[in-house]
Each structure stands twice: as structure tokens, then as C-alpha cells.
Motif scaffolding. Structure first.
Motif, PDB file in Angstrom:
ATOM      1  N   ARG A 189       0.829  -1.204   0.000  1.00 47.35           N
ATOM      2  CA  ARG A 189       0.000   0.000   0.000  1.00 47.35           C
ATOM      3  C   ARG A 189       0.859   1.249   0.000  1.00 47.35           C
ATOM      4  NH1 ARG A 189      -2.571  -0.404   6.157  1.00 47.35           N
ATOM      5  NH2 ARG A 189      -0.640   0.085   7.294  1.00 47.35           N
ATOM      6  N   GLN A 190       0.260   2.320  -0.476  1.00 52.02           N
ATOM      7  CA  GLN A 190       0.942   3.604  -0.480  1.00 52.02           C
ATOM      8  C   GLN A 190      -0.020   4.680  -0.015  1.00 52.02           C
ATOM      9  OE1 GLN A 190       2.843   4.723  -4.185  1.00 52.02           O
ATOM     10  NE2 GLN A 190       4.287   6.030  -3.061  1.00 52.02           N
TER      11      GLN A 190
ATOM     12  N   LEU B 257       5.982   3.202  -0.698  1.00 48.04           N
ATOM     13  CA  LEU B 257       5.279   1.934  -0.819  1.00 48.04           C
ATOM     14  C   LEU B 257       5.603   1.063   0.387  1.00 48.04           C
ATOM     15  CD1 LEU B 257       3.426   0.535  -2.905  1.00 48.04           C
ATOM     16  CD2 LEU B 257       5.488  -0.522  -3.865  1.00 48.04           C
ATOM     17  N   GLU B 258       4.577   0.497   1.006  1.00 45.64           N
ATOM     18  CA  GLU B 258       4.730  -0.314   2.215  1.00 45.64           C
ATOM     19  C   GLU B 258       4.192  -1.713   1.984  1.00 45.64           C
ATOM     20  OE1 GLU B 258       3.057  -0.320   6.865  1.00 45.64           O
ATOM     21  OE2 GLU B 258       2.021   0.800   5.296  1.00 45.64           O
TER      22      GLU B 258
ATOM     23  N   LEU C  10      -3.638   3.604  -1.200  1.00 48.60           N
ATOM     24  CA  LEU C  10      -3.869   2.878  -2.446  1.00 48.60           C
ATOM     25  C   LEU C  10      -3.243   1.502  -2.270  1.00 48.60           C
ATOM     26  CD1 LEU C  10      -4.993   3.147  -5.339  1.00 48.60           C
ATOM     27  CD2 LEU C  10      -2.739   3.968  -6.037  1.00 48.60           C
ATOM     28  N   TYR C  11      -4.042   0.457  -2.430  1.00 51.26           N
ATOM     29  CA  TYR C  11      -3.587  -0.903  -2.185  1.00 51.26           C
ATOM     30  C   TYR C  11      -3.290  -1.601  -3.506  1.00 51.26           C
ATOM     31  CZ  TYR C  11      -4.640  -0.683   2.772  1.00 51.26           C
ATOM     32  OH  TYR C  11      -4.635  -0.353   4.115  1.00 51.26           O
ATOM     33  N   TYR C  12      -2.114  -2.223  -3.547  1.00 51.40           N
ATOM     34  CA  TYR C  12      -1.655  -2.913  -4.745  1.00 51.40           C
ATOM     35  C   TYR C  12      -1.504  -4.410  -4.509  1.00 51.40           C
ATOM     36  CZ  TYR C  12      -0.088   1.727  -6.340  1.00 51.40           C
ATOM     37  OH  TYR C  12      -0.009   3.045  -6.721  1.00 51.40           O
TER      38      TYR C  12
ATOM     39  N   GLU D 113       9.319  -8.668  -1.976  1.00 50.90           N
ATOM     40  CA  GLU D 113      10.024  -7.665  -2.782  1.00 50.90           C
ATOM     41  C   GLU D 113       8.980  -6.918  -3.603  1.00 50.90           C
ATOM     42  OE1 GLU D 113      11.915  -5.074  -4.419  1.00 50.90           O
ATOM     43  OE2 GLU D 113      10.980  -6.362  -5.934  1.00 50.90           O
ATOM     44  N   ILE D 114       8.651  -5.704  -3.193  1.00 39.95           N
ATOM     45  CA  ILE D 114       7.513  -5.022  -3.799  1.00 39.95           C
ATOM     46  C   ILE D 114       7.907  -3.895  -4.745  1.00 39.95           C
ATOM     47  CG2 ILE D 114       5.960  -5.593  -1.900  1.00 39.95           C
ATOM     48  CD1 ILE D 114       6.429  -2.767  -0.783  1.00 39.95           C
TER      49      ILE D 114
END
Length: 118
Positions: free
Chosen positions: A38-39, A45-46, A93-95, A102-103
Motif C-alpha cells: 500500500r501507499q 510503498l509499504e 492505495l492498495y496494490y 520484494e515489492i
């Protein structure tokens, strides 16, 4: 062509729940570990949670442990994130990401917005 399409985001109140989905296509879903990241506005980015291709070894960031659950349906090439007891700080914002942890360099979708507000 690898595609990851997130859905399920929206507006929730503190303490509420949402369930995110990620539809995967263009690759053999069941052999890849997957994760959610998420960001939040103005932040980096987390990593949030990851799960192996077999559906085992779910792992979570400390900030969501005990509240979020990652799962997958390999028969339908879908990744999920059940989010309970949502907090204001979960707004982001969720990805969906094609990796375990490793994102940054991994393939990810366009994201789905989660807003937690009273």
C-alpha cells in the motif's frame, strides 16, 4: 501479458471491514508467491502481507497483524485481503504484487483505493 486487477476498495468507517480482490492473468498464478502493498498519501510503498503459491506461510506487517488476512484461490487465480477493524492510518492505495516481499521491482496492478474516515 501479465495482468493484476485489484477491486473491492472504497470508503469505510473506523472499525469497519473491506475485502480486496486481485484477479490475476497471463501467468501460472499457483506457482507465484503474492503479496499486498500500500501507499498512503505522501508516503512510500509499504509491504502489507504476503503468501506463498501454495497458500501457506502468510506473513504480515506488524501494523496490520491480527486485523488483516491474506488468502488466495488458485483455482480462480484470485488473491484476497480481508481487512477488519480498519483504522484511519489504513487509508492508502492498495496494490496486488507478484512477489512474496520484494515489492519495489515486482509486477503490480493499478491499485484500489481504501479510505477510512468517520
Amino acid at each position: 501479458q501479465v495482468m493484476l486487477v485489484e477491486s473491492g476498495g472504497g470508503l469505510a468507517q473506523p472499525g469497519g471491514s473491506l475485502r480486496l480482490s486481485c484477479a490475476a492473468s497471463g501467468f501460472t498464478f499457483k506457482i507465484y508467491a503474492m503479496s499486498w502493498a500500500r501507499q498512503a498519501p505522501g508516503k512510500g510503498l509499504e509491504w502489507v502481507a504476503g503468501i506463498l503459491g501454495s497458500g501457506t506461510e502468510p506473513d504480515y506487517a506488524d501494523s496490520v497483524k491480527g486485523r488483516f488476512t491474506i488468502s488466495r484461490d488458485n483455482a480462480n487465480n484470485t488473491l484476497y485481503l480481508q481487512m477488519n477493524n480498519l483504522k484511519l492510518e489504513d487509508t492508502a492505495l492498495y496494490y496486488c504484487v507478484r512477489s512474496y516481499k520484494e515489492i519495489i521491482r515486482s509486477v503490480r496492478g493499478q491499485g484500489t483505493q481504501v479510505t477510512v474516515s468517520s
